[in-house]
Design a protein around this motif. Structure first.
Motif, PDB file in Angstrom:
ATOM      1  N   LEU A  93       7.042  39.774 -24.941  1.00 52.10           N
ATOM      2  CA  LEU A  93       7.795  39.062 -23.877  1.00 52.10           C
ATOM      3  C   LEU A  93       9.168  39.414 -23.997  1.00 52.10           C
ATOM      4  N   ARG A  96      14.453  35.454 -23.699  1.00 49.47           N
ATOM      5  CA  ARG A  96      15.120  34.579 -22.466  1.00 49.47           C
ATOM      6  C   ARG A  96      16.297  33.836 -23.135  1.00 49.47           C
ATOM      7  N   GLU A  98      17.083  30.946 -22.332  1.00 56.72           N
ATOM      8  CA  GLU A  98      16.817  29.378 -22.345  1.00 56.72           C
ATOM      9  C   GLU A  98      16.078  29.342 -23.723  1.00 56.72           C
ATOM     10  N   ASN A 188       7.672  29.492 -29.155  1.00 49.35           N
ATOM     11  CA  ASN A 188       7.827  29.552 -27.606  1.00 49.35           C
ATOM     12  C   ASN A 188       6.458  30.078 -27.433  1.00 49.35           C
ATOM     13  N   PRO A 189       5.521  29.204 -27.182  1.00 50.86           N
ATOM     14  CA  PRO A 189       4.300  29.846 -26.845  1.00 50.86           C
ATOM     15  C   PRO A 189       3.856  29.885 -25.306  1.00 50.86           C
ATOM     16  N   PRO A 190       2.882  30.777 -24.878  1.00 53.13           N
ATOM     17  CA  PRO A 190       2.793  30.866 -23.673  1.00 53.13           C
ATOM     18  C   PRO A 190       2.641  29.422 -23.158  1.00 53.13           C
ATOM     19  N   TYR A 191       3.193  29.270 -21.880  1.00 53.30           N
ATOM     20  CA  TYR A 191       3.011  27.736 -21.218  1.00 53.30           C
ATOM     21  C   TYR A 191       2.850  27.641 -19.814  1.00 53.30           C
ATOM     22  N   ILE A 192       2.423  28.828 -19.085  1.00 50.02           N
ATOM     23  CA  ILE A 192       2.282  28.945 -17.988  1.00 50.02           C
ATOM     24  C   ILE A 192       0.671  28.743 -17.369  1.00 50.02           C
ATOM     25  N   TYR A 198       4.365  31.810  -9.719  1.00 50.43           N
ATOM     26  CA  TYR A 198       5.308  32.490 -10.411  1.00 50.43           C
ATOM     27  C   TYR A 198       5.051  33.580 -11.194  1.00 50.43           C
ATOM     28  N   LEU A 204       8.174  38.952 -14.715  1.00 52.93           N
ATOM     29  CA  LEU A 204       6.802  38.303 -15.419  1.00 52.93           C
ATOM     30  C   LEU A 204       5.651  39.286 -14.885  1.00 52.93           C
ATOM     31  N   ALA A 211       1.181  36.204 -23.412  1.00 50.96           N
ATOM     32  CA  ALA A 211       2.258  35.614 -23.914  1.00 50.96           C
ATOM     33  C   ALA A 211       3.004  34.786 -22.821  1.00 50.96           C
ATOM     34  N   LEU A 212       2.309  34.725 -21.623  1.00 53.70           N
ATOM     35  CA  LEU A 212       2.904  33.803 -20.599  1.00 53.70           C
ATOM     36  C   LEU A 212       1.928  32.609 -20.440  1.00 53.70           C
ATOM     37  N   GLU A 242       9.164  25.450 -27.341  1.00 52.31           N
ATOM     38  CA  GLU A 242       9.494  25.454 -26.014  1.00 52.31           C
ATOM     39  C   GLU A 242       8.438  25.287 -24.908  1.00 52.31           C
ATOM     40  N   ARG A 274      13.188  21.492 -21.560  1.00 52.01           N
ATOM     41  CA  ARG A 274      12.711  22.775 -22.072  1.00 52.01           C
ATOM     42  C   ARG A 274      12.196  22.669 -23.441  1.00 52.01           C
TER      43      ARG A 274
HETATM   44  N1  GLN Z   1      10.028  30.689 -20.202  1.00 54.37           N
HETATM   45  C1  GLN Z   1       9.426  31.801 -19.529  1.00 54.37           C
HETATM   46  C2  GLN Z   1       9.475  32.061 -18.064  1.00 54.37           C
HETATM   47  O1  GLN Z   1       9.570  31.007 -17.306  1.00 54.37           O
HETATM   48  C3  GLN Z   1       8.065  31.804 -19.832  1.00 54.37           C
HETATM   49  C4  GLN Z   1       7.697  31.921 -21.160  1.00 54.37           C
HETATM   50  C5  GLN Z   1       6.527  31.326 -21.887  1.00 54.37           C
HETATM   51  O2  GLN Z   1       5.543  31.325 -21.329  1.00 54.37           O
HETATM   52  N2  GLN Z   1       6.755  31.277 -23.158  1.00 54.37           N
HETATM   53  O3  GLN Z   1       9.643  33.012 -17.425  1.00 54.37           O
END
Ligand code: GLN
Length: 285
Positions: A93, A96, A98, A188-192, A198, A204, A211-212, A242, A274
């Motif tokens: 990844l 970022r 943030e 900061n794990p994947p969290y989508i 998106y 992305l 990783a996402l 995160e 966040r």
């Molecule tokens: N913050 C990232 C984004 O919104 C996503 C990274 C994540 O999933 N850890 O692009």
């Protein structure tokens, strides 16, 4: 034959990129500096510098890839995070801005001279682990990732930055950390959520999906980490995660249900929830 000066090729490329990227001039400058191995200031101090035909063709090839959406960080093979220059590739990844909030919140909780053990789960390029290792020289940071390709990059970044208080291990989340205990666990794990539109936008599209994306609601990885972290935290140890800007309520509920205290969520500079922080049991002595 026309004279290809830095000023002329930049103007041409800015025009080409306008409309396809957010900041055409910035992207053009970064790509050209990368190609010519020049600092950005030279573009302004010596705009009349002549670019060879070969350099011009190489630049145009990079610009075409950028127009097709490839992230600048992958095209130049690096990205700065916490003032550290990090190698990146499509195996990791892109760090970022943030995510610097996660580092900041972690450092707030680790005293300057602490000899703590810190775990970073899903380290990718090593960005978070390396920033913490750099800022807290007496701490020992152990970072895991399920991708061997990512770990090879993280390892090279550690060597490049000459940070030897960080160690990388191959495996999913806590799997390679066995029975070890830490004062701080962060990730900061994947969290989508899978299928989120998106994911079809900007950088992305080129980043590693694992990783996402994390399950139907994006919270699979966070659920697993929250559920297992207590087995790897010292009493009064901190867990910092995160997460997505709409996931604060759910993450706090998960932390509460798993027995954590002093649960709080911090907002990033865009004002979005966040990073959530929680402590296991009583305060450290
Ligand atoms: N913050 C990232 C984004 O919104 C996503 C990274 C994540 O999933 N850890 O692009």
């Amino acid at each position: 034959m026309r004279r290809l000066t830095i000023a002329a090729v930049l103007a041409e490329v800015v025009e080409q990129l306008a409309g396809s990227v957010d900041d055409a001039r910035l992207d053009a400058e970064v790509l050209l500096c990368h190609l010519l191995s020049l600092p950005r200031v030279t573009l302004y101090s010596r705009p009349e510098t002549v670019v060879s035909e070969v350099q011009y063709r190489d630049f145009m090839a990079l610009v075409a890839r950028r127009r097709a959406g490839e992230p600048v960080a992958y095209l130049v093979g690096e990205r700065e995070f916490w003032s550290l220059k990090l190698e990146v590739s499509t195996a990791v990844l892109i760090p970022r801005p943030e995510t610097e909030l996660l580092v900041e919140q972690t450092l707030l909780r680790i005293p300057d001279d602490a000899h703590w053990r810190v775990a970073d789960l899903g380290t990718g390029s090593g960005a978070i682990a390396l920033a913490v290792a750099q800022e807290r020289a007496r701490c020992r940071v152990v970072a895991s990732d399920c991708s061997a390709a990512a770990l090879a990059i993280a390892q090279r970044n550690a060597e490049q930055l000459q940070l030897n208080n960080v160690e990388f291990r191959h495996g999913s989340w806590f799997a390679p950390l066995a029975a070890e205990h830490f004062h701080v666990v962060l990730s900061n794990p994947p969290y989508i959520a899978a299928g989120d539109s998106y994911l079809q936008r900007g950088d992305l599209r080129f980043e590693p999906g694992h990783a996402l994306v994390s399950g139907a609601d994006g919270l699979d990885a966070i659920r697993e980490i929250v559920a297992t972290a207590a087995d790897h935290l010292q009493t009064a140890g901190w867990l910092l995660l995160e997460h997505g800007y709409e996931q604060g309520t759910q993450v706090r509920a998960l932390l509460k249900a798993n027995g954590y205290s002093r649960i709080e969520t911090v907002r990033d500079y865009a004002g979005h929830e966040r990073v959530s922080v929680a402590q296991l049991g009583a305060s450290l002595c």
